[in-house]
Design an enzyme around this catalytic site. Structure first.
Site, PDB file in Angstrom:
ATOM      1  N   PRO A  89       0.889  -1.295  -0.137  1.00 17.78           N
ATOM      2  CA  PRO A  89      -0.116   0.033   0.003  1.00 17.78           C
ATOM      3  C   PRO A  89       0.840   1.344   0.072  1.00 17.78           C
ATOM      4  O   PRO A  89       0.404   2.489  -0.141  1.00 17.78           O
ATOM      5  CB  PRO A  89      -0.640   0.034   1.324  1.00 17.78           C
ATOM      6  N   GLU A 116       2.931  -7.765   8.729  1.00 17.08           N
ATOM      7  CA  GLU A 116       3.102  -6.367   8.514  1.00 17.08           C
ATOM      8  C   GLU A 116       3.858  -5.722   7.397  1.00 17.08           C
ATOM      9  O   GLU A 116       4.034  -4.485   7.238  1.00 17.08           O
ATOM     10  CB  GLU A 116       3.526  -5.751   9.958  1.00 17.08           C
ATOM     11  N   ARG A 154      -3.753  -8.714 -20.625  1.00 13.63           N
ATOM     12  CA  ARG A 154      -4.705  -8.557 -21.682  1.00 13.63           C
ATOM     13  C   ARG A 154      -4.177  -7.425 -22.663  1.00 13.63           C
ATOM     14  O   ARG A 154      -4.772  -7.227 -23.787  1.00 13.63           O
ATOM     15  CB  ARG A 154      -6.082  -8.062 -20.899  1.00 13.63           C
ATOM     16  N   ASP A 169     -11.091  -1.116 -24.052  1.00 14.97           N
ATOM     17  CA  ASP A 169     -11.402  -1.108 -22.628  1.00 14.97           C
ATOM     18  C   ASP A 169     -11.289   0.098 -22.123  1.00 14.97           C
ATOM     19  O   ASP A 169     -10.868   1.326 -22.619  1.00 14.97           O
ATOM     20  CB  ASP A 169      -9.985  -1.856 -21.831  1.00 14.97           C
TER      21      ASP A 169
HETATM   22  N1  ADE Z   1      -0.693  -5.414  -0.248  1.00 18.61           N
HETATM   23  C1  ADE Z   1      -1.502  -4.985   0.862  1.00 18.61           C
HETATM   24  N2  ADE Z   1      -2.137  -3.997   0.292  1.00 18.61           N
HETATM   25  C2  ADE Z   1      -1.819  -3.677  -0.949  1.00 18.61           C
HETATM   26  C3  ADE Z   1      -2.384  -2.774  -1.856  1.00 18.61           C
HETATM   27  N3  ADE Z   1      -3.279  -1.740  -1.528  1.00 18.61           N
HETATM   28  N4  ADE Z   1      -1.630  -2.815  -3.240  1.00 18.61           N
HETATM   29  C4  ADE Z   1      -0.742  -3.455  -3.275  1.00 18.61           C
HETATM   30  N5  ADE Z   1      -0.334  -4.484  -2.379  1.00 18.61           N
HETATM   31  C5  ADE Z   1      -0.766  -4.724  -1.168  1.00 18.61           C
END
Ligand code: ADE
Length: 248
Positions: A89, A116, A154, A169
């Protein structure tokens, strides 16, 4: 294109990517996919892949050594040079254009973390990029890796039945896709727009472009900011806006 995924749940990757477009692309040798489990590269009886974080706090951190050894084996499994991308994230938000660029690479190694996170020294020492699929937190990088594999596949020549469909797309030209209809002609009193039954392909293309522009304007106006529209596109969008104004 070759994908390698480092994951504690290799079956998640191979089973999900084994069906549909990605499954067929593997059969057709358009993509090659292998998953590597860091647990197979541990040296203790418990096959330990995680440990407590320095500094304390909740959760566990994936250890450097099993990831490192799995990466070395994955890299040596194929001669093509690979970019290594860690999914988290904290990464750069992926987009259609970023993935289109990546689809030109011969090989991509995706690192899916759990717990984590993973030891920072693995990211610093071995990952070329860090990507996120959105501002939310998943339990691991596997679903993100599958998103990346699917969206890239794709775009590869021959992966879709009809080359045109990737071009049509949503997002391929920075716009959302137009609406689609199939038989029957009327459902719950709602008829297919006449133009789609007209057989006039110039009119149909114009209608589709107008709908794509209009939908983008309604649902994702941010996508139009800074986008250079042609004179015809501007006229079509204005037509759409005027029609919506008249309906409301
Ligand atoms: N791992 C955990 N959350 C994630 C996300 N939002 N994007 C990529 N990998 C992740």
């Amino acid at each position: 294109m070759r994908f390698d995924v480092l994951t504690l749940f290799p079956e998640m990757i191979t089973s999900a990517a084994g069906v549909g477009i990605t499954g067929r692309a593997q059969e057709r040798k358009i993509i090659e996919l292998s998953a590597w489990n860091p647990r197979d590269y541990t040296h203790d009886n418990h096959k330990t892949v995680d440990d407590r974080p320095y500094g304390g706090g909740p959760g566990m951190v994936m250890k450097y050594q099993p990831l490192h050894d799995a990466l070395m084996v994955a890299q040596q499994a194929h001669p093509d040079p690979a970019k290594v991308v860690y999914l988290s994230p904290q990464g750069r938000l992926i987009s259609q254009s970023l993935l289109a660029g990546a689809s030109k690479w011969p090989r991509l190694i995706l690192v899916a973390g759990r717990y984590e996170g993973i030891d920072e020294r693995f990211i610093a020492g071995h990952c070329d990029e860090e990507w996120s699929i959105g501002d939310y937190v998943l339990s691991g990088g596997e679903l993100a890796a599958l998103v990346v594999i699917d969206a890239i596949t794709r775009l590869l020549p021959g992966a879709l039945g009809d080359v045109e469909s990737a071009l049509q797309d949503s997002h391929s030209d920075g716009l959302l896709d137009c609406p689609h209809y199939t038989r029957p002609e009327v459902i719950n009193g709602i008829a297919v727009p006449d133009v789609l039954l007209s057989g006039n392909h110039a009119d149909i293309n114009r209608w589709r472009m107008k709908q794509a522009l209009g939908k983008t304007w309604c649902k994702r106006p941010d996508l139009l900011n800074g986008k250079q529209l042609t004179a015809e596109q501007t006229a079509l969008l204005n037509e759409f806006i005027n029609e919506v104004g008249r309906e409301n």
